[in-house]
Design a protein around this motif. Structure first.
Motif, PDB file in Angstrom:
ATOM      1  N   PHE A  24       0.848  -1.180   0.000  1.00  0.00           N
ATOM      2  CA  PHE A  24       0.000   0.000   0.000  1.00  0.00           C
ATOM      3  C   PHE A  24       0.888   1.235   0.000  1.00  0.00           C
ATOM      4  O   PHE A  24       1.950   1.250   0.620  1.00  0.00           O
ATOM      5  CB  PHE A  24      -0.892   0.042   1.243  1.00  0.00           C
ATOM      6  CG  PHE A  24      -2.016  -0.955   1.246  1.00  0.00           C
ATOM      7  CD1 PHE A  24      -3.010  -0.909   0.284  1.00  0.00           C
ATOM      8  CD2 PHE A  24      -2.086  -1.934   2.216  1.00  0.00           C
ATOM      9  CE1 PHE A  24      -4.055  -1.818   0.290  1.00  0.00           C
ATOM     10  CE2 PHE A  24      -3.135  -2.852   2.242  1.00  0.00           C
ATOM     11  CZ  PHE A  24      -4.119  -2.786   1.262  1.00  0.00           C
ATOM     12  N   ALA A  25       0.430   2.291  -0.656  1.00  0.00           N
ATOM     13  CA  ALA A  25       1.193   3.538  -0.709  1.00  0.00           C
ATOM     14  C   ALA A  25       1.128   4.292   0.616  1.00  0.00           C
ATOM     15  O   ALA A  25       2.040   5.049   0.936  1.00  0.00           O
ATOM     16  CB  ALA A  25       0.671   4.419  -1.841  1.00  0.00           C
ATOM     17  N   HIS A  26       0.064   4.093   1.385  1.00  0.00           N
ATOM     18  CA  HIS A  26      -0.128   4.824   2.635  1.00  0.00           C
ATOM     19  C   HIS A  26      -0.268   3.868   3.815  1.00  0.00           C
ATOM     20  O   HIS A  26      -0.652   2.724   3.640  1.00  0.00           O
ATOM     21  CB  HIS A  26      -1.397   5.690   2.545  1.00  0.00           C
ATOM     22  CG  HIS A  26      -1.372   6.661   1.427  1.00  0.00           C
ATOM     23  ND1 HIS A  26      -1.935   6.382   0.207  1.00  0.00           N
ATOM     24  CD2 HIS A  26      -0.829   7.890   1.331  1.00  0.00           C
ATOM     25  CE1 HIS A  26      -1.759   7.413  -0.598  1.00  0.00           C
ATOM     26  NE2 HIS A  26      -1.092   8.340   0.055  1.00  0.00           N
ATOM     27  N   PRO A  29      -3.830   2.277   4.933  1.00  0.00           N
ATOM     28  CA  PRO A  29      -4.270   2.413   3.542  1.00  0.00           C
ATOM     29  C   PRO A  29      -5.510   3.296   3.412  1.00  0.00           C
ATOM     30  O   PRO A  29      -6.382   3.283   4.277  1.00  0.00           O
ATOM     31  CB  PRO A  29      -4.607   0.980   3.126  1.00  0.00           C
ATOM     32  CG  PRO A  29      -3.929   0.113   4.121  1.00  0.00           C
ATOM     33  CD  PRO A  29      -3.835   0.897   5.387  1.00  0.00           C
ATOM     34  N   ASP A  33      -6.347   3.273  -2.053  1.00  0.00           N
ATOM     35  CA  ASP A  33      -5.398   2.146  -2.015  1.00  0.00           C
ATOM     36  C   ASP A  33      -6.140   0.810  -2.062  1.00  0.00           C
ATOM     37  O   ASP A  33      -5.760  -0.104  -2.796  1.00  0.00           O
ATOM     38  CB  ASP A  33      -4.545   2.189  -0.737  1.00  0.00           C
ATOM     39  CG  ASP A  33      -3.578   3.349  -0.686  1.00  0.00           C
ATOM     40  OD1 ASP A  33      -3.193   3.864  -1.749  1.00  0.00           O
ATOM     41  OD2 ASP A  33      -3.216   3.747   0.439  1.00  0.00           O
TER      42      ASP A  33
END
Length: 69
Positions: A24-26, A29, A33
């Motif tokens: 996940f980018a964050h 998430p 995402d």
């Protein structure tokens, strides 16, 4: 954030629960995402119906929270 993701979908014989590894980018998430992940799983597996993400389990503790606030 690298995670193990648990997801479910409706198969021919009933509800099927599977897992997959993802990033996940964050952390945690975002809904974006999660939506991107469900689309990726559908594309890779050929699942035609909806996929429901049940849970995600972080695989490393050294990732910091990237939410603003």
């Amino acid at each position: 954030m690298r995670c193990l993701v648990l997801y479910m979908y409706q198969g021919i014989s009933g509800i099927i629960i599977k897992n997959s590894y993802c990033s996940f980018a964050h952390n945690p998430p975002t809904m974006k995402d999660v939506k991107e992940l469900t689309e990726k799983i559908q594309a890779e597996t050929g699942i035609g119906g909806d996929i429901i993400i049940i849970n995600w389990i972080p695989l490393s503790e050294d990732e910091e929270d990237t939410t603003e606030g």
